[in-house]
Design a protein around this motif. Structure first.
Motif, PDB file in Angstrom:
ATOM      1  N   HIS A   1       0.809  -1.224   0.000  1.00 49.40           N
ATOM      2  CA  HIS A   1       0.000   0.000   0.000  1.00 49.40           C
ATOM      3  C   HIS A   1       0.844   1.277   0.000  1.00 49.40           C
ATOM      4  CE1 HIS A   1      -3.546  -2.393   0.505  1.00 49.40           C
ATOM      5  NE2 HIS A   1      -3.091  -2.923   1.624  1.00 49.40           N
ATOM      6  N   TYR A   2       1.875   1.310   0.830  1.00 45.46           N
ATOM      7  CA  TYR A   2       2.681   2.530   0.930  1.00 45.46           C
ATOM      8  C   TYR A   2       3.471   2.776  -0.341  1.00 45.46           C
ATOM      9  CZ  TYR A   2       1.466   2.539   5.845  1.00 45.46           C
ATOM     10  OH  TYR A   2       0.769   2.573   7.023  1.00 45.46           O
ATOM     11  N   ILE A   3       4.009   1.698  -0.908  1.00 47.34           N
ATOM     12  CA  ILE A   3       4.761   1.834  -2.159  1.00 47.34           C
ATOM     13  C   ILE A   3       3.847   2.345  -3.261  1.00 47.34           C
ATOM     14  CG2 ILE A   3       6.094   0.584  -3.915  1.00 47.34           C
ATOM     15  CD1 ILE A   3       6.817  -1.448  -1.681  1.00 47.34           C
ATOM     16  N   LEU A   4       2.670   1.775  -3.343  1.00 50.33           N
ATOM     17  CA  LEU A   4       1.725   2.175  -4.399  1.00 50.33           C
ATOM     18  C   LEU A   4       1.283   3.628  -4.220  1.00 50.33           C
ATOM     19  CD1 LEU A   4      -0.412  -1.068  -4.577  1.00 50.33           C
ATOM     20  CD2 LEU A   4       1.206  -0.240  -6.293  1.00 50.33           C
ATOM     21  N   ALA A   5       1.056   4.034  -2.979  1.00 50.87           N
ATOM     22  CA  ALA A   5       0.667   5.426  -2.730  1.00 50.87           C
ATOM     23  C   ALA A   5       1.805   6.373  -3.104  1.00 50.87           C
ATOM     24  CB  ALA A   5       0.286   5.604  -1.256  1.00 50.87           C
ATOM     25  N   ALA A   6       3.032   5.982  -2.780  1.00 51.02           N
ATOM     26  CA  ALA A   6       4.194   6.808  -3.133  1.00 51.02           C
ATOM     27  C   ALA A   6       4.343   6.915  -4.647  1.00 51.02           C
ATOM     28  CB  ALA A   6       5.462   6.220  -2.516  1.00 51.02           C
ATOM     29  N   ILE A   7       4.140   5.798  -5.353  1.00 49.43           N
ATOM     30  CA  ILE A   7       4.216   5.809  -6.818  1.00 49.43           C
ATOM     31  C   ILE A   7       3.142   6.745  -7.389  1.00 49.43           C
ATOM     32  CG2 ILE A   7       3.837   4.418  -8.904  1.00 49.43           C
ATOM     33  CD1 ILE A   7       5.107   2.048  -7.387  1.00 49.43           C
ATOM     34  N   ARG A   8       1.922   6.611  -6.898  1.00 54.05           N
ATOM     35  CA  ARG A   8       0.801   7.399  -7.438  1.00 54.05           C
ATOM     36  C   ARG A   8       1.060   8.889  -7.284  1.00 54.05           C
ATOM     37  NH1 ARG A   8      -3.527   9.710  -5.216  1.00 54.05           N
ATOM     38  NH2 ARG A   8      -3.212   8.716  -3.193  1.00 54.05           N
TER      39      ARG A   8
END
Length: 358
Positions: free
Chosen positions: A76-83
Motif C-alpha cells: 500500500h505505501y509503495i503504491l501510494a508513493a508511486i501514485r
C-alpha cells in the motif's frame, strides 16, 4: 539502475502529542535502511519485496494509471508513493514509463519481526526518492517529505508523519506536524505541484546536535505493536476527558521544548530529566485512557536502565517494541545489556544516522 535508501527512526520524546499540529517531538534516524531499486523496463513493470517472499506483483497501465494484476497486495505505501510522485512528475511534463522496483529492508529481524523502526515511512521515502531520480525531477528534502507525507496520509491518516521526517532529514530532529485538515482542503483545489510549493501550517523541522557526552541505548522487548491501532485507541478514549487531554498536550509541549533547549545548551542532565518527565506524562495519559503504552517488559527495561543511572522511556506508540535510554557517560552499559538479555530484552546496536547531502 537507480537506488535510493531511507533510514529507520526512533522517537525520543513527544509521542502522541505530536499528532496535533504544532506540538513538538524529538526523533532520531538510525543506521538501518530500506533500499528501493528501480530498473527501466518495457511494456510491463513489477514490484518485488524481499519481505514478502520475493514474489513480484505485476502491473500495467490504463490511461496512465498504474493497475495491479493481483487484487490483493501488501504494498500500500509503495503504491501510494508511486501514485503521488508520478502525478507530480506528469504535472512537470514527464512521460510515465515502466520499471522494475525492488525493495530490500534492514528494518525487521531475520525472522521477519518488526522492531518498530518506521519501515512504512522509510519505504515511502525511499520510493519517492528513487522515482524522483528516475523521472529527473527534484528530490530535495522538502519535496520528498511532502510527497511521502501525502502518500502516507492516503493510506493511514492518524499519524504525525514524524517518522517520515526522520527518514528524510536524518540525525537528531525536532519536528512539529502540519494541519492535516488544511492539507486535505487544499488537495481538493490544488494539484500536487502547487500543494508542495505552499507553506504547510505548523510544519517545522529543526536539526539538533546532541551533547558530546550523550549516549543513546536502544532496547527491543520482542513485542511488535501497531502504532495506528494504539493512536486510534487514544483518539477514541481522549474524547471522554477532553480537559485531561489538553493538559497532556500542554505539559508535553513544555517538556519537549525544554528538552530542545537542553540540546542547544549541551545539557545532558536536563535532557535526562525531561526524558523521565515525558515518561511520567505518557504513563498518566495511559492511565487516563486505559490504553497500554508501557508494557511490563518496557517497565522492566526502564527500571533496569535507571539502576545504571540512565534515563529511560518507551519509544513511539509503545505497546511493545522499543525503549530508549539516555546516558551521560559510557560506563555501565555492558552490565545493563547483560541484565537486559536475562529478561529477554535485546539491545539493538544501532547508531544515529546523519545525512551528509544537502
Amino acid at each position: 539502475m537507480i537506488e535510493a535508501s531511507a533510514p529507520g527512526k526512533l522517537y525520543i520524546a513527544g509521542e502522541y502529542a505530536v499528532v496535533e499540529p504544532g506540538h513538538p517531538a524529538i526523533l532520531v534516524a538510525v543506521d538501518q535502511f530500506i533500499t528501493v531499486s528501480l530498473e527501466k523496463s518495457e511494456h510491463v513493470g513489477s514490484i518485488t519485496s524481499f519481505q514478502y517472499g520475493n514474489l513480484p506483483v505485476l502491473w500495467k497501465r490504463e490511461n496512465d494509471r498504474l493497475v495491479l494484476d493481483k487484487r490483493e497486495n501488501p504494498f500500500h505505501y509503495i503504491l501510494a508513493a508511486i501514485r503521488l510522485t508520478e502525478e507530480y512528475a506528469k504535472e512537470q511534463g514527464k512521460e510515465l514509463s515502466f520499471y522494475h522496483l525492488t525493495v530490500n529492508s534492514e528494518l525487521d529481524s531475520s525472522q521477519g519481526k518488526k522492531y518498530g523502526l518506521g519501515s512504512s515511512a522509510a519505504v515511502t521515502v525511499a520510493t519517492v526518492q528513487a522515482l524522483c531520480r528516475f523521472y529527473g525531477i527534484t528530490d530535495n528534502k522538502n519535496v520528498v517529505f511532502k510527497l511521502a507525507a501525502l502518500a502516507h496520509l492516503s493510506v493511514k491518516s492518524n499519524g504525525s508523519c514524524g517518522d517520515v521526517a526522520a527518514s528524510v532529514y536524518g540525525g537528531w530532529l525536532a519536528f512539529t506536524t502540519f494541519d492535516r485538515d488544511w492539507v486535505s482542503e487544499q488537495q481538493e483545489q490544488k494539484n500536487v505541484k502547487e500543494l508542495i510549493e505552499m507553506e504547510w501550517p505548523h510544519l517545522s523541522f529543526t536539526p539538533l546536535t546532541p551533547p558530546k557526552d550523550l549516549r543513546l541505548v536502544i532496547g527491543w522487548t520482542g513485542s511488535p505493536a501497531s502504532t495506528s491501532h494504539l493512536v486510534d485507541e487514544v483518539t477514541t478514549k481522549r474524547r471522554q476527558d477532553a480537559m485531561a487531554y489538553e493538559t497532556f498536550l500542554e505539559e508535553s509541549r513544555r517538556c519537549v521544548n525544554t528538552m530542545i533547549q537542553a540540546f542547544q545548551e549541551g545539557n545532558v542532565e536536563e535532557i535526562q530529566h525531561q526524558i523521565r518527565n515525558n515518561r511520567q506524562l505518557l504513563l498518566k495519559m495511559s492511565q487516563d485512557t486505559s490504553v497500554t503504552i508501557e508494557t511490563p517488559a518496557l517497565s522492566r527495561l526502564c527500571k533496569m536502565a535507571e539502576e545504571f543511572n540512565g534515563a529511560a522511556k518507551s519509544s513511539g506508540a509503545g505497546g511493545g517494541d522499543c525503549g530508549i535510554v539516555i546516558f551521560n557517560r559510557k560506563e555501565g552499559l555492558l552490565s545493563l545489556i547483560t541484565d537486559w538479555e536475562k529478561e529477554g530484552i535485546t539491545n539493538l546496536p544501532l547508531h544515529v544516522y546523519k545525512k551528509t547531502d544537502a
